[in-house]
Design an enzyme around this catalytic site. Structure first.
Site, short mmCIF file in Angstrom:
data_model
loop_
_atom_site.label_atom_id
_atom_site.label_comp_id
_atom_site.label_asym_id
_atom_site.label_seq_id
_atom_site.Cartn_x
_atom_site.Cartn_y
_atom_site.Cartn_z
N LEU A 1 58.78 -35.51 -26.16
CA LEU A 1 59.80 -35.32 -25.13
C LEU A 1 60.00 -36.59 -24.32
O LEU A 1 61.12 -36.91 -23.90
CB LEU A 1 59.41 -34.16 -24.22
CG LEU A 1 59.57 -32.76 -24.82
CD1 LEU A 1 59.02 -31.72 -23.86
CD2 LEU A 1 61.03 -32.46 -25.15
N ASN A 2 58.93 -37.32 -24.07
CA ASN A 2 59.06 -38.56 -23.32
C ASN A 2 59.94 -39.55 -24.06
O ASN A 2 60.74 -40.27 -23.47
CB ASN A 2 57.67 -39.16 -23.06
CG ASN A 2 57.62 -39.94 -21.77
OD1 ASN A 2 58.02 -39.46 -20.72
ND2 ASN A 2 57.14 -41.17 -21.86
N GLU B 1 64.75 -30.89 -21.30
CA GLU B 1 63.73 -31.95 -21.41
C GLU B 1 63.18 -32.35 -20.04
O GLU B 1 63.05 -33.52 -19.71
CB GLU B 1 64.28 -33.14 -22.19
CG GLU B 1 64.58 -32.76 -23.63
CD GLU B 1 65.11 -33.88 -24.49
OE1 GLU B 1 64.82 -35.05 -24.18
OE2 GLU B 1 65.82 -33.58 -25.46
N PHE C 1 52.77 -28.48 -8.94
CA PHE C 1 53.40 -27.43 -9.75
C PHE C 1 52.43 -26.65 -10.62
O PHE C 1 52.84 -25.92 -11.50
CB PHE C 1 54.55 -27.99 -10.60
CG PHE C 1 54.20 -29.17 -11.46
CD1 PHE C 1 53.74 -29.00 -12.74
CD2 PHE C 1 54.35 -30.46 -10.97
CE1 PHE C 1 53.44 -30.09 -13.54
CE2 PHE C 1 54.05 -31.55 -11.76
CZ PHE C 1 53.60 -31.37 -13.06
#
Length: 387
Positions: free
Chosen positions: A242-243, A366, A386
């Site tokens: 994803l990065n 993303e 979070f």
């Protein structure tokens, strides 16, 4: 001395190499000739000619272009191509990003020699299309709560579960699917023609309409032992992928923003009200100035992060800065451009609403705006918010 280019107010072009300008020019010309004449109809009718475009993109060398030993292009050259593709449509850039930075990147980085030999040449040429299954109906920002599970059965794996919001899903030949196992989260290379695998499309979208979005449903899909990605375990695998994809978004959204700004600038100089162009009014000039500043700052940020990536200095927190800043800026530019166009801005005669609705998805996928905010917040304070 020539006046500054309104679309490149601070001459970012001068920072590029000749090769980077050449690659950008190739992408810009192809988008102008192949995409812009048709994308309005694709968007209106919810269509995307994936198979045709995959082969054309493969011939251009745009699939896997950033991967060593495959495309071999630098991060800035890759980013410039992503920018030009998204100036056409976010769905087009997503199509390339998912194949290049998710499916191909996963196999290239974590796959076996056999997996690489089977899939990378086909994906690079556009003969095959790939997708990436991580998000689930009840597991988006918290991928660690995924329910998709792969269990051992002799030497085989049996994969069951559902993935959601999957770009390219129903047109793909191979899916990279992440699943829980008794040994933690693992990735699997799943042929899309495997028995028990299906990819029903998601319909009635009001964003990314010129893009294929699907579910992935796996009902006891039997896979050989060699289907598992051998070189990664846990969330590090999907998050690393994803990065890589988020880096392309940092550049891509500036293409959407540039398209909106260019349209608004032209419209402001030609739309007559009260016997003069609306661009001659102070309020309109302020809007155009603010848009130009954000466009140039965002593009310069993308360029800087690209050079950091080439130097091996780019960290996930840097990518969060770019993704959060540039998606916010692009969406605000699109909304301001819509206002300048007035009622005309809601039609597909102009590119504004196409980009604006697409960006509502791009700012979410993303890594949502909230997640990237908290990643940066943790970087600033050292305190995790979070979890």
């Amino acid at each position: 001395m020539n006046a500054p280019d309104p679309l490149d107010l601070i001459d970012i072009d001068a920072l590029l190499t000749d090769e980077e300008r050449q690659i950008r020019g190739l992408a810009r010309e192809w988008v102008a000739d192949r995409i812009l004449p048709e994308v309005e109809d694709w968007y209106e009718h919810g269509e995307f000619p994936a198979r045709e475009l995959a082969k054309e993109l493969g011939q251009l060398g745009f699939l896997g272009m950033q991967l060593p030993d495959i495309g071999g292009l630098g991060a800035v050259a890759y980013g410039l191509v992503e920018l030009e593709l998204e100036a056409g449509d976010s769905g087009l850039r997503s199509f390339v990003s998912v194949t290049s930075a998710l499916a191909m990147f996963a196999i290239h980085t974590f796959g076996s020699d056999e997996q690489k030999a089977e899939w990378l040449p086909r994906l690079q040429s556009g003969e095959a299309i790939g997708c990436f299954g991580l998000s689930e109906p009840d597991s988006g920002s918290d991928p660690g709560s995924m329910r998709t599970f792969a269990k051992r059965d002799g030497d085989d794996w049996v994969l069951s579960g559902t993935k959601m919001w999957i770009t390219n899903g129903s047109v793909s030949d191979v899916a990279i699917v992440w699943a829980e196992t008794d040994d933690g989260i693992r990735g699997f290379v799943v042929p899309c023609d495997a028995p028990g695998f299906s990819a029903p499309d998601i319909h009635k979208k009001l964003s990314l309409r010129a893009s294929v979005t699907s579910e992935l449903v796996m009902d006891e899909v039997r896979l050989p032992a060699g289907a598992m990605l051998p070189d990664v375990r846990g969330l590090r695998g999907p998050l690393t992928c994803l990065n890589e994809a988020r880096f392309g978004i940092i550049w891509g959204v500036m293409g959407a923003a540039r398209s909106c700004f260019a349209s608004a600038l032209d419209y402001a100089k030609t739309r007559i009200q009260f016997d003069r162009p609306i661009g001659s009014f102070q309020l309109t000039q302020k809007k155009l100035t603010d848009m130009a500043l954000e466009l140039n700052k965002g593009t310069l940020l993308a360029y800087h992060l690209g050079r950091m990536k080439e130097q091996g200095r780019l960290q996930p927190q840097h990518v969060s800065v770019g993704k959060l800043n540039n998606t916010r800026a692009a969406l605000e530019i699109a909304r301001t451009a819509r206002g300048i166009h007035g009622a005309n801005g809601i039609t597909l005669e102009y590119p504004i609403m196409l980009h604006m609705t697409n960006l509502e998805s791009v700012i979410t996928y993303e890594g949502t705006e909230e997640i990237h905010t908290l990643v940066i917040g943790e970087t600033l304070t050292g305190l995790r918010a979070f979890t």
